[in-house]
Design a protein around this motif. Structure first.
Motif, mmCIF file in Angstrom:
data_model
loop_
_atom_site.group_PDB
_atom_site.id
_atom_site.type_symbol
_atom_site.label_atom_id
_atom_site.label_comp_id
_atom_site.label_asym_id
_atom_site.label_seq_id
_atom_site.Cartn_x
_atom_site.Cartn_y
_atom_site.Cartn_z
ATOM 1 N N THR B 34 14.187 34.004 10.059
ATOM 2 C CA THR B 34 14.154 35.264 10.791
ATOM 3 C C THR B 34 15.516 35.926 10.747
ATOM 4 O OG1 THR B 34 12.583 34.203 12.317
ATOM 5 C CG2 THR B 34 13.499 36.326 12.976
ATOM 6 N N TYR B 36 17.946 39.069 12.392
ATOM 7 C CA TYR B 36 18.157 40.026 13.467
ATOM 8 C C TYR B 36 19.366 40.888 13.122
ATOM 9 C CZ TYR B 36 14.846 38.201 16.912
ATOM 10 O OH TYR B 36 13.705 37.842 17.585
ATOM 11 N N PHE B 46 15.015 42.479 16.129
ATOM 12 C CA PHE B 46 14.334 41.816 15.026
ATOM 13 C C PHE B 46 14.249 42.733 13.806
ATOM 14 C CE2 PHE B 46 11.287 39.285 12.829
ATOM 15 C CZ PHE B 46 10.326 40.145 12.332
ATOM 16 N N GLN B 49 10.886 38.623 9.198
ATOM 17 C CA GLN B 49 10.658 37.179 9.260
ATOM 18 C C GLN B 49 9.804 36.762 8.076
ATOM 19 O OE1 GLN B 49 7.872 35.413 12.260
ATOM 20 N NE2 GLN B 49 9.677 34.293 12.947
ATOM 21 N N ARG B 92 11.644 26.807 14.403
ATOM 22 C CA ARG B 92 10.252 26.398 14.414
ATOM 23 C C ARG B 92 9.417 27.559 14.952
ATOM 24 N NH1 ARG B 92 12.412 22.568 12.521
ATOM 25 N NH2 ARG B 92 12.285 20.380 13.075
ATOM 26 N N TYR B 93 8.274 27.759 14.360
ATOM 27 C CA TYR B 93 7.389 28.782 14.907
ATOM 28 C C TYR B 93 6.999 28.362 16.308
ATOM 29 C CZ TYR B 93 4.240 32.705 14.557
ATOM 30 O OH TYR B 93 3.637 33.915 14.729
ATOM 31 N N ASN B 94 6.955 29.332 17.234
ATOM 32 C CA ASN B 94 6.646 29.063 18.639
ATOM 33 C C ASN B 94 7.692 28.214 19.324
ATOM 34 O OD1 ASN B 94 4.337 30.577 18.843
ATOM 35 N ND2 ASN B 94 3.014 28.921 18.186
ATOM 36 N N THR B 95 8.911 28.243 18.799
ATOM 37 C CA THR B 95 9.992 27.571 19.489
ATOM 38 C C THR B 95 10.283 28.296 20.790
ATOM 39 O OG1 THR B 95 12.267 26.798 19.268
ATOM 40 C CG2 THR B 95 11.795 28.967 18.419
ATOM 41 N N ASP B 96 10.863 27.592 21.739
ATOM 42 C CA ASP B 96 11.103 28.236 23.026
ATOM 43 C C ASP B 96 12.533 28.736 23.177
ATOM 44 O OD1 ASP B 96 11.290 25.102 24.916
ATOM 45 O OD2 ASP B 96 12.373 25.852 23.174
ATOM 46 N N LYS B 97 13.348 28.648 22.151
ATOM 47 C CA LYS B 97 14.686 29.206 22.254
ATOM 48 C C LYS B 97 15.209 29.604 20.881
ATOM 49 C CE LYS B 97 16.621 24.542 22.428
ATOM 50 N NZ LYS B 97 17.442 23.601 23.230
ATOM 51 N N LEU B 98 16.001 30.648 20.867
ATOM 52 C CA LEU B 98 16.545 31.200 19.641
ATOM 53 C C LEU B 98 18.039 30.915 19.601
ATOM 54 C CD1 LEU B 98 14.987 32.822 17.496
ATOM 55 C CD2 LEU B 98 15.911 34.892 18.497
ATOM 56 N N ILE B 99 18.475 30.247 18.554
ATOM 57 C CA ILE B 99 19.880 29.882 18.415
ATOM 58 C C ILE B 99 20.518 30.727 17.322
ATOM 59 C CG2 ILE B 99 21.525 28.029 17.994
ATOM 60 C CD1 ILE B 99 19.865 27.681 20.521
ATOM 61 N N PHE B 100 21.537 31.480 17.694
ATOM 62 C CA PHE B 100 22.215 32.361 16.757
ATOM 63 C C PHE B 100 23.480 31.701 16.214
ATOM 64 C CE2 PHE B 100 20.133 36.501 17.173
ATOM 65 C CZ PHE B 100 19.373 36.302 18.304
ATOM 66 N N GLY B 101 23.774 31.988 14.958
ATOM 67 C CA GLY B 101 25.055 31.614 14.363
ATOM 68 C C GLY B 101 26.035 32.761 14.554
#
Lengths: 114, 110
Positions: B34, B36, B46, B49, B92-101
């Protein structure tokens, strides 16, 4: 329609003072809610996330705390601010079933601790 | 979560095509890629994806080779308003958190 509100837009606070940032969402129920922080010139750091009322997960040990008193309300707090708490704070919510594409961010709060 | 690596910054000129490549060697079978976009003093939004091959929308194209260990975001004919930070995420699809670099800071010049 689904919207996210975040306030205030800017905030200047002295070291040692308390903090309360509020985020509310409209047009959805039981959203996953998130608090991110972005230090100057840096990437976004996930601070807290919540999958439901009273359910808070902390990602990074710090001087901050979060609460979710209502389904669509997420609050970021501190009892005593540090200089290192300065940054751009963003609230976000996720639409279920959309994977990484379903995150919507608020307009952010720029916090300066002096 | 798979670690991503992307260039810290890129420069381009208006009207050019910009390709930003992201490496994600440890991507798992259930992971999606994905992208952004973040403008200064705004939250990320967004862009696109994908899972494999090519995805195109009105904003960008996303190219993913068969091994999925990298991906390339392609912005056709950039304008000054495309100046922003672009984040590549593997989740992961349907993950509960988004981690940005740290993202790639794109600067478009006239």
């Amino acid at each position: 329609s689904q919207t996210i509100h975040q306030w205030p837009a800017t905030l200047v606070q002295p070291v040692g003072s308390p903090l309360s940032l509020e985020c509310t969402v409209e047009g959805t129920s039981n959203p996953n809610l998130y608090w991110y922080r972005q230090a100057a010139g840096r990437g976004l750091q996930l601070l807290f996330y919540s999958v439901g009322i009273g359910q808070i997960s902390s990602e990074v040990p710090q001087n901050l705390s979060a609460s979710r008193p209502q389904d669509r309300q997420f609050i970021l707090s501190s009892k005593k601010l540090l200089l290192s708490d300065s940054g751009f704070y963003l609230c976000a919510w996720m639409t279920e079933g959309t994977g990484g594409s379903g995150y919507t961010f608020g307009s952010g709060t720029r916090l300066t601790v002096v | 979560l798979a670690k991503t690596t992307q260039p810290i910054s890129m420069d381009s000129y208006e009207g050019q095509e910009v390709n930003i490549t992201c490496s994600h060697n440890n991507i798992a079978t259930n992971d999606y890629i994905t992208w952004y976009q973040q403008f200064p003093s705004q939250g990320p939004r967004f862009i696109i994806q994908g899972y494999k091959t090519k995805v195109t929308n009105e904003v960008a194209s996303l190219f993913i080779p068969a091994d999925r260990k990298s991906s390339t975001l392609s912005l056709p004919r950039v304008s000054l308003s495309d100046t922003a930070v672009y984040y590549c995420l593997v989740q992961r699809y349907n993950t509960d958190k988004l981690i940005f670099g740290t993202g790639t800071r794109l600067q478009v010049f006239p």
